[in-house]
Design an enzyme around this catalytic site. Sequence first.
Site, PDB file in Angstrom:
ATOM      1  CB  CYS A  60      -0.874   0.045   1.252  1.00 29.44           C
ATOM      2  SG  CYS A  60      -1.952  -1.369   1.424  1.00 29.44           S
ATOM      3  NE  ARG A  91       4.502   1.776  -0.984  1.00 33.75           N
ATOM      4  CZ  ARG A  91       5.378   1.871  -0.008  1.00 33.75           C
ATOM      5  NH1 ARG A  91       6.535   2.466  -0.223  1.00 33.75           N
ATOM      6  NH2 ARG A  91       5.123   1.421   1.188  1.00 33.75           N
ATOM      7  CG  HIS A 142      30.733 -34.601  17.134  1.00 37.70           C
ATOM      8  ND1 HIS A 142      30.937 -35.880  17.615  1.00 37.70           N
ATOM      9  CD2 HIS A 142      29.427 -34.325  17.378  1.00 37.70           C
ATOM     10  CE1 HIS A 142      29.811 -36.364  18.096  1.00 37.70           C
ATOM     11  NE2 HIS A 142      28.873 -35.422  17.973  1.00 37.70           N
ATOM     12  CE  LYS A 179      24.197 -10.817   5.702  1.00 31.10           C
ATOM     13  NZ  LYS A 179      23.253 -11.728   5.081  1.00 31.10           N
ATOM     14  CD  GLU A 217      22.183 -14.788   6.591  1.00 28.96           C
ATOM     15  OE1 GLU A 217      22.768 -15.606   5.872  1.00 28.96           O
ATOM     16  OE2 GLU A 217      21.924 -13.636   6.227  1.00 28.96           O
ATOM     17  CD1 TRP A 245      -0.481  -5.287  -3.970  1.00 21.72           C
ATOM     18  CD2 TRP A 245      -0.164  -6.201  -1.959  1.00 21.72           C
ATOM     19  NE1 TRP A 245       0.046  -6.530  -4.150  1.00 21.72           N
ATOM     20  CE2 TRP A 245       0.258  -7.116  -2.940  1.00 21.72           C
ATOM     21  CE3 TRP A 245      -0.054  -6.561  -0.624  1.00 21.72           C
ATOM     22  CZ2 TRP A 245       0.770  -8.360  -2.620  1.00 21.72           C
ATOM     23  CZ3 TRP A 245       0.463  -7.799  -0.309  1.00 21.72           C
ATOM     24  CH2 TRP A 245       0.868  -8.687  -1.306  1.00 21.72           C
ATOM     25  CD  GLU A 298      27.600 -10.827   3.431  1.00 22.25           C
ATOM     26  OE1 GLU A 298      27.852 -10.856   2.222  1.00 22.25           O
ATOM     27  OE2 GLU A 298      26.472 -11.100   3.880  1.00 22.25           O
ATOM     28  CE  LYS A 330      21.491  -6.896  -2.781  1.00 28.15           C
ATOM     29  NZ  LYS A 330      21.458  -7.538  -1.442  1.00 28.15           N
ATOM     30  CG  ASN A 387       2.078   0.448   4.017  1.00 29.49           C
ATOM     31  OD1 ASN A 387       1.783  -0.701   3.674  1.00 29.49           O
ATOM     32  ND2 ASN A 387       3.306   0.919   3.970  1.00 29.49           N
ATOM     33  N   GLY A 388       0.080  -1.619   5.992  1.00 30.38           N
ATOM     34  CA  GLY A 388       0.565  -2.609   6.958  1.00 30.38           C
ATOM     35  C   GLY A 388      -0.558  -3.495   7.448  1.00 30.38           C
TER      36      GLY A 388
END
Length: 607
Positions: free
Chosen positions: A2, A27, A502, A483, A479, A74, A486, A602, A98-99
């Site tokens: 929205c 959007r 182990h 993160k 992850e 939306w 990088e 990217k 919106n949301g």
Amino acid sequence: MCGIVGVLAQGPVAGSIVAALKRLEYRGYDSAGIATLEDGRLQRRRAEGKLKNLEAKLVAEPLGGTIGIGHTRWATHGKPTETNAHPHAARGLAVVHNGIIENFKALREELAAKGFGFATETDTEVAALVVEDEMASGKTPVEAVSAALKRLRGAFALVYLFEGEEDLLIGARQGAPLAVGYGDGEMYLGSDALALAPFTDRVAYLDEGDWVVVTRKGAEFHDAAGKVVQRRVQVSPAGSLLAEKGNYRHFMAKEIHEQPEVVGHTLAHYIDMSAMRLKPFDWPVDPKTLSKVTIIACGTAHVAGLVGKYWIERFARLAVEIDVASEFRYREAPVDPNGLTIVVSQSGETADTLASLKYVKEHGSKTIGVVNVPTSSIARLTDVAAPTLAGPEIGVASTKAFTCQLAAMAALALGLGKARGTLSDAEEATLLAELVSTPALIAEALKLERATEKIAQAVARARDVLYLGRGTSYPLALEGALKLKELTYIHAEGYAAGELKHGPIALIDQAMPVVVIAPHDPVFEKTVSNMQEVAARGGWLILIGETHAKAEAAVEIEHFLPMPEVGANFAPIVYAVPVQMLAYYTAVIMGKDADQPRNLAKSVTVE
Ligand code: M6R
């Protein structure tokens, strides 16, 4: 997603509002509407479909007034009909939103018990009615909105317009963005600066939890506690608006903060929020006949796929094979022509993922693409798209695309379970209720930002960092390590906590932080045992878990991030947030470029 707009002008506003809404068309939306005050009285025009339908309506029935609000909707709760289109009205006010108002059902019941009626199927209507309810006890519009916001849960942005108040708009941000534009004797509100570009390049952004009182003289910002606060007005050259950082120092920080909104939108693509049912999905192969699913991706998208494997196995009782695309494409893997392959990619252009996709298609597999860029090569080549609605991700380190990939994978796993009969209607409803609570919980987790920054001070001095997790927290440990590597160039490893003894336990000493990701799930106690193993060897523990987790671990924990209570099933969607923030702040403290880490691209369109 929205889009919302508010305008306080010196002349007629209807045309300006439509012009701003046009800039929010990117959007995506399925209906639109505006409301203005004509001689102090609220008037609305709304239409299904594209803005040209609304414009036609405005030609037939013009709207006067120098103050107004507008919306492109939306649909999430309720069909994209004119009745459900915004602005929604209550006695004496209108609102655009919106949301998702997460507690809308409970509020509907509470309001119905007080005698309120409902004209729409939307969650937004309750955001209008709670303000009416507050005003009924004699509060001013400002007092009423301030009180009503405390009753709303979820991730949202709102703008209110009041009958008889020709010089007042009130906006609020909780998990979805809102910008205030400064003109010459005129003021504006919009979902982003792009919407406001035709009017002004001077823009201030609401911070999380802020609400703002806007008149033609300016804007008074309040924080979540109601305290008057200052928000910096910045100049945004029109050409750079799509790549706008808002109040943030880096795109990565902005994208981390966008997660309540974009995860909510991604979920709404798959879930009928009013009925709490999955929307129909166009499976490229009958889920009942499937014997196996293969997931292929790279980097962070691969981590999202790994979480998806846990979910598909648990909810759909299907065997899942997962591989990194650079290995899969060359290892001459047999492909089951009756199987289903899911490829996951933010960019949709990653060369290895694309090559793997071509390979499985050549060998007869049906395919689904969990992709963020709808026009990308992967999105176009897969049989069925399962989109993530993260919007453009500029930071090289993937954040919001990751949590949206998780949201889409969760919906696919539940959809497969439902289609295969391994989930009942009741289980579907319970699991969906848990899943749709994640955007609001992400907003809660974002409040740990300052605490995370403090921990990052210590992490920035480390040479190596170990991340541990069990179950769906194991991929999150991978992850976290990815993160941190990088962004900070600190060596980090992610391990399944049960694997500690182990091998990696030999690394434990007082110099190496061990980040333990431990939501309150069925393997929590096992993870506690692993923490005890680390503590017994004098290790340095950083625990990310629910408030009671520290006491239950009963070991010395150097640093603790107390997370909100999150249901056990979809915890990675929420726990991703502190993991991302820890890497981000460590990079900032170390003076590294958080948006463009060295050596990284990217989109990796080469082998
Ligand atoms: O565009 P994709 O999702 O296919 O990209 C995959 C990886 O290159 C990407 O996730 C990479 O690992 C990110 N830098 C992680 O933050």
